[in-house]
Scaffold this active site. Structure first.
Site, PDB file in Angstrom:
ATOM      1  N   GLN A  17       0.816  -1.214   0.000  1.00  0.00           N
ATOM      2  CA  GLN A  17       0.000   0.000   0.000  1.00  0.00           C
ATOM      3  C   GLN A  17       0.850   1.264   0.000  1.00  0.00           C
ATOM      4  OE1 GLN A  17      -3.787  -0.118   2.513  1.00  0.00           O
ATOM      5  NE2 GLN A  17      -2.526  -1.654   3.529  1.00  0.00           N
ATOM      6  N   VAL A  18       1.799   1.331   0.934  1.00  0.00           N
ATOM      7  CA  VAL A  18       2.634   2.531   1.050  1.00  0.00           C
ATOM      8  C   VAL A  18       3.728   2.530  -0.008  1.00  0.00           C
ATOM      9  CG1 VAL A  18       4.145   3.855   2.583  1.00  0.00           C
ATOM     10  CG2 VAL A  18       2.109   2.738   3.510  1.00  0.00           C
ATOM     11  N   ALA A  65       7.062  -4.895   5.195  1.00  0.00           N
ATOM     12  CA  ALA A  65       6.949  -5.439   6.550  1.00  0.00           C
ATOM     13  C   ALA A  65       6.080  -6.691   6.529  1.00  0.00           C
ATOM     14  CB  ALA A  65       6.327  -4.405   7.492  1.00  0.00           C
ATOM     15  N   TYR A  66       6.144  -7.429   7.621  1.00  0.00           N
ATOM     16  CA  TYR A  66       5.203  -8.517   7.887  1.00  0.00           C
ATOM     17  C   TYR A  66       4.012  -7.861   8.579  1.00  0.00           C
ATOM     18  CZ  TYR A  66       3.500 -13.072   9.579  1.00  0.00           C
ATOM     19  OH  TYR A  66       2.749 -14.195   9.836  1.00  0.00           O
ATOM     20  N   TYR A 104       9.172   2.572   8.588  1.00  0.00           N
ATOM     21  CA  TYR A 104       7.823   2.816   9.094  1.00  0.00           C
ATOM     22  C   TYR A 104       7.483   1.835  10.212  1.00  0.00           C
ATOM     23  CZ  TYR A 104       7.688   5.573   4.898  1.00  0.00           C
ATOM     24  OH  TYR A 104       8.004   6.498   3.935  1.00  0.00           O
ATOM     25  N   THR A 106       4.598   1.474  13.904  1.00  0.00           N
ATOM     26  CA  THR A 106       3.173   1.303  14.158  1.00  0.00           C
ATOM     27  C   THR A 106       2.733   1.799  15.536  1.00  0.00           C
ATOM     28  OG1 THR A 106       1.440  -0.403  14.395  1.00  0.00           O
ATOM     29  CG2 THR A 106       3.667  -1.034  14.960  1.00  0.00           C
ATOM     30  N   TYR A 130       3.103  -8.735  16.618  1.00  0.00           N
ATOM     31  CA  TYR A 130       3.382  -7.738  15.583  1.00  0.00           C
ATOM     32  C   TYR A 130       4.001  -6.487  16.191  1.00  0.00           C
ATOM     33  CZ  TYR A 130       2.457  -4.090  12.121  1.00  0.00           C
ATOM     34  OH  TYR A 130       2.572  -3.029  11.258  1.00  0.00           O
ATOM     35  N   LYS A 134       7.817  -5.008  15.552  1.00  0.00           N
ATOM     36  CA  LYS A 134       8.031  -3.668  15.005  1.00  0.00           C
ATOM     37  C   LYS A 134       8.867  -2.820  15.967  1.00  0.00           C
ATOM     38  CE  LYS A 134       6.575  -2.152  11.651  1.00  0.00           C
ATOM     39  NZ  LYS A 134       7.188  -2.101  10.296  1.00  0.00           N
TER      40      LYS A 134
END
Length: 296
Positions: A17-18, A65-66, A104, A106, A130, A134
């Site tokens: 998406q990004v 990323a995962y 990036y 979260t 997650y 991160k």
């Protein structure tokens, strides 16, 4: 990040998406080498090292990323490799090259118990795998000593991929009523907003002297303005959508929709540090959503 006319930017996750948006917004800032998972797989640490050394970028931008939050609960090693170890390795290679890294993260690094908006210095306490992976990525980048920008964002959506917006539009076309969690708060953030603000910040780096990175490196929150619940997000999607079918959205508590991974009740984050450092501020989430729906 040098001001060489041949500046090379290595972009990961170009099909995400990004990443998809960044592939367009970074144009003009240098030669963009945009790779999908086949060209640079965050689960393959040897490949990461080899690709960086072959490309020799002056800037690495890593949106890959995962992101399967629930699956990560039972796929811990894979999530940690992509979200924790891979960013650390990218940072080490950036440091070796004298390059900079944009990464990036979260809202899930927080536990969601704070009353107001989280700031960058607030204590982290991730409640799911997650978020823990991160956070490990953030810490590895900081420990590397490379020039870096880490942007924490939240509730990312866009016109492609798998995300809440597209799920709601699909389900809304099939059902007359949807039950959506109403007691988790955050800022739905359009992938285009993230890419546009990133490019704005990096344009400042390109125009600045060599001391820019030493003064600006660090952690920043980057989300849309304002906040809502998942149910509020869903209601606004249908309010602004051109779809003729408008399902009813019923608020439910998170406890009524159990998931393998625990989500924070409060994901609101302050963007004040981002504005103070770079003079950029994201639009309100409703305005960004309106534009996204218009352009999709």
């Amino acid at each position: 990040m040098t001001r060489d006319a041949q500046r090379t930017i290595l972009l990961t996750g170009v099909n995400g998406q990004v990443g998809f948006e960044l592939a367009r917004s970074l144009q003009g800032l240098g030669k963009v080498v945009a790779l999908d998972r086949t060209g640079l797989d965050l689960s393959d640490l040897d490949q990461i090292r080899q690709v960086v050394r072959d490309v020799k970028p002056s800037l690495i931008v890593n949106p890959a990323a995962y992101t399967a939050v629930d699956k990560a609960e039972s796929d811990v090693d894979a999530a940690m490799r992509a979200n924790g170890e891979a960013p650390g390795l990218l940072a080490e290679e950036a440091k070796r090259l004298g390059a900079a890294l944009v990464h990036y993260s979260t809202d899930y690094v927080f536990d969601g118990t704070k009353e107001g908006a989280y700031v960058e210095d607030d204590a982290v306490n991730p409640q799911n795998v997650y978020g823990k992976t991160k956070l490990a990525g953030e810490q590895a980048i900081a420990a590397s000593g490379c020039d870096h920008l880490i942007f924490r964002t939240s509730w990312v959506y866009g016109a492609r991929g798998k995300n809440f917006l597209l799920t709601m539009l699909r389900l809304g076309a099939e059902r007359d009523e949807l039950s959506v969690v109403g007691d988790q708060m955050g800022a739905p953030t359009w992938s285009n907003t993230i890419a546009t603000l990133t490019a704005n910040v990096l344009a400042q780096a390109v125009a600045a002297d060599d001391g820019w990175w030493s003064g600006k490196s660090g952690l920043y929150h980057l989300t849309a303005g304002g906040s809502t619940s998942w149910a509020g997000f869903a209601k606004t999607i249908f309010e602004l959508s051109s779809s003729e079918k408008k399902p009813q959205v019923r608020d439910i508590p998170a406890a009524s929709y159990p998931t393998p991974a625990q989500r924070p009740s409060n994901s609101r984050m302050s963007n004040d540090k981002l504005y103070a450092a770079f003079g950029v501020r994201a639009p309100d989430w409703r305005e960004a959503l309106r534009l996204c729906l218009t352009t999709r």
